[in-house]
Design a protein around this motif. Structure first.
Motif, PDB file in Angstrom:
ATOM      1  N   CYS A 156      66.087  54.828  38.761  1.00 19.51           N
ATOM      2  CA  CYS A 156      66.264  56.199  39.254  1.00 19.51           C
ATOM      3  C   CYS A 156      64.942  56.796  39.707  1.00 19.51           C
ATOM      4  N   VAL A 157      63.887  56.535  38.938  1.00 22.34           N
ATOM      5  CA  VAL A 157      62.570  57.070  39.284  1.00 22.34           C
ATOM      6  C   VAL A 157      62.079  56.469  40.602  1.00 22.34           C
ATOM      7  N   VAL A 158      62.294  55.172  40.792  1.00 22.97           N
ATOM      8  CA  VAL A 158      61.863  54.513  42.032  1.00 22.97           C
ATOM      9  C   VAL A 158      62.611  55.093  43.235  1.00 22.97           C
ATOM     10  N   TYR A 159      63.906  55.274  43.099  1.00 21.13           N
ATOM     11  CA  TYR A 159      64.680  55.845  44.214  1.00 21.13           C
ATOM     12  C   TYR A 159      64.224  57.268  44.509  1.00 21.13           C
ATOM     13  N   ASP A 160      63.939  58.048  43.474  1.00 17.00           N
ATOM     14  CA  ASP A 160      63.477  59.420  43.678  1.00 17.00           C
ATOM     15  C   ASP A 160      62.163  59.446  44.449  1.00 17.00           C
ATOM     16  N   ALA A 161      61.268  58.533  44.112  1.00 19.08           N
ATOM     17  CA  ALA A 161      59.974  58.494  44.808  1.00 19.08           C
ATOM     18  C   ALA A 161      60.160  58.116  46.272  1.00 19.08           C
ATOM     19  N   ILE A 162      61.071  57.183  46.538  1.00 17.47           N
ATOM     20  CA  ILE A 162      61.299  56.757  47.925  1.00 17.47           C
ATOM     21  C   ILE A 162      61.949  57.877  48.728  1.00 17.47           C
ATOM     22  N   SER A 163      62.925  58.551  48.138  1.00 19.83           N
ATOM     23  CA  SER A 163      63.657  59.603  48.873  1.00 19.83           C
ATOM     24  C   SER A 163      62.845  60.884  49.007  1.00 19.83           C
ATOM     25  N   GLN A 164      61.934  61.150  48.043  1.00 24.04           N
ATOM     26  CA  GLN A 164      61.094  62.351  48.051  1.00 24.04           C
ATOM     27  C   GLN A 164      61.922  63.646  48.106  1.00 24.04           C
TER      28      GLN A 164
END
Length: 289
Positions: free
Chosen positions: A207-215
């Protein structure tokens, strides 16, 4: 024989009105608006016939004459209107702000918990499914991480999720989302989480990785942005010691996402405060002053 003269209070205004009417250039000064006349004149020539119309309007509006002939009555009625309007205006504002503001405020209050729903869902999934964690050092990305995710995040879990994240083409080909953007090749959050679970990655770290990618730009990510971000993150990890050091670019992107989320939360709280302040102020002016 005795002649009764009108009172002086009536004679003077009437004289002023008569002089004003006599000095008017219009011959229809005494014509009220409802009695405006239209005169049509036909002019004949050898080859054509021309019709012209003229409209006669009173030179002085009735309100002007009433103010001259009845100054006391007009002033008194205007004063009464001002007093009544001032007394009712604040109450009208209150009811308008109350109904409009209550609707908007109710929607805003309902949105506050949803801003943290994605992180809460990922945290609940990780806890309920016994999602494996590598432990190790905690991800140090600033205070906003603890505020939003409300738990510690393993740096090794994040590095593992970045390393195992499948390609955009692979996720898109296996997508089960009904989202139109997902059908056009965009990476939807649910599809990403499903593939990361198959890879055995920690749910919260994924979830954290996706959040960083989506910004924080929505629940879907462009495949081009997805691939570019992963490439930058992986190059930063490969330069770390032991392969568990998260790239500084990842930390920057994650903080950008968190700034959007937290900023939206406090911005909404501020708007709700202003909304209810308008309602309270109008109520005080309408009933307590």
């Amino acid at each position: 024989e005795t002649t009764m003269l009108p009172p002086r209070s009536t004679l003077v205004p009437a004289t002023i009105a008569a002089l004003a009417l006599l000095l008017s250039p219009s011959t229809n000064a005494f014509v009220p608006p409802s009695s405006a006349t239209t005169k049509t004149t036909f002019v004949k020539t050898r080859s054509t016939t021309t019709s012209t119309s003229t409209t006669s309007l009173p030179a002085f509006p009735p309100e002007f004459l009433d103010s001259i002939l009845h100054p006391t009555t007009t002033a008194a009625s205007s004063t009464d209107e001002i007093i009544l309007t001032a007394a009712d205006y604040a109450r009208q504002k209150f009811w308008f702000y109350f109904f409009a503001g209550s609707g908007a405020g109710g929607i805003g209050i309902a949105q506050l918990p949803t801003m943290f729903s994605d992180a809460a869902a990922a945290r609940a999934t990780a806890e309920s499914s016994g999602s494996a964690t590598r432990g190790g050092a905690t991800l140090d990305a600033g205070p906003l991480v603890g505020i939003y995710y409300d738990t510690e995040i393993s740096m090794e879990d994040v590095a593992d999720a970045i390393a195992k994240a499948p390609s955009a083409e692979f996720i898109s080909s296996r997508s089960e989302s009904l989202n139109y953007m997902a059908s056009r090749g965009y990476i939807e959050r649910g599809d990403f989480a499903k593939e990361m679970e198959v890879k055995g990655c920690n749910a919260l770290a994924s979830c954290v990785v996706y959040d960083a990618i989506s910004q924080g730009k929505g629940g879907v990510v462009s495949p081009v942005v997805y691939e570019d971000k992963l490439e930058v993150y992986r190059s930063g990890i490969s330069n770390g010691v032991g392969g568990d050091v998260v790239a500084s670019s990842f930390v920057g992107d994650l903080n950008g996402f968190l700034a959007v989320k937290v900023g939206a939360f406090f911005g909404l709280v501020f708007c709700l405060f202003i909304d209810f302040a308008f309602i309270a102020n109008a109520g005080i002016e309408g009933w307590l002053k």
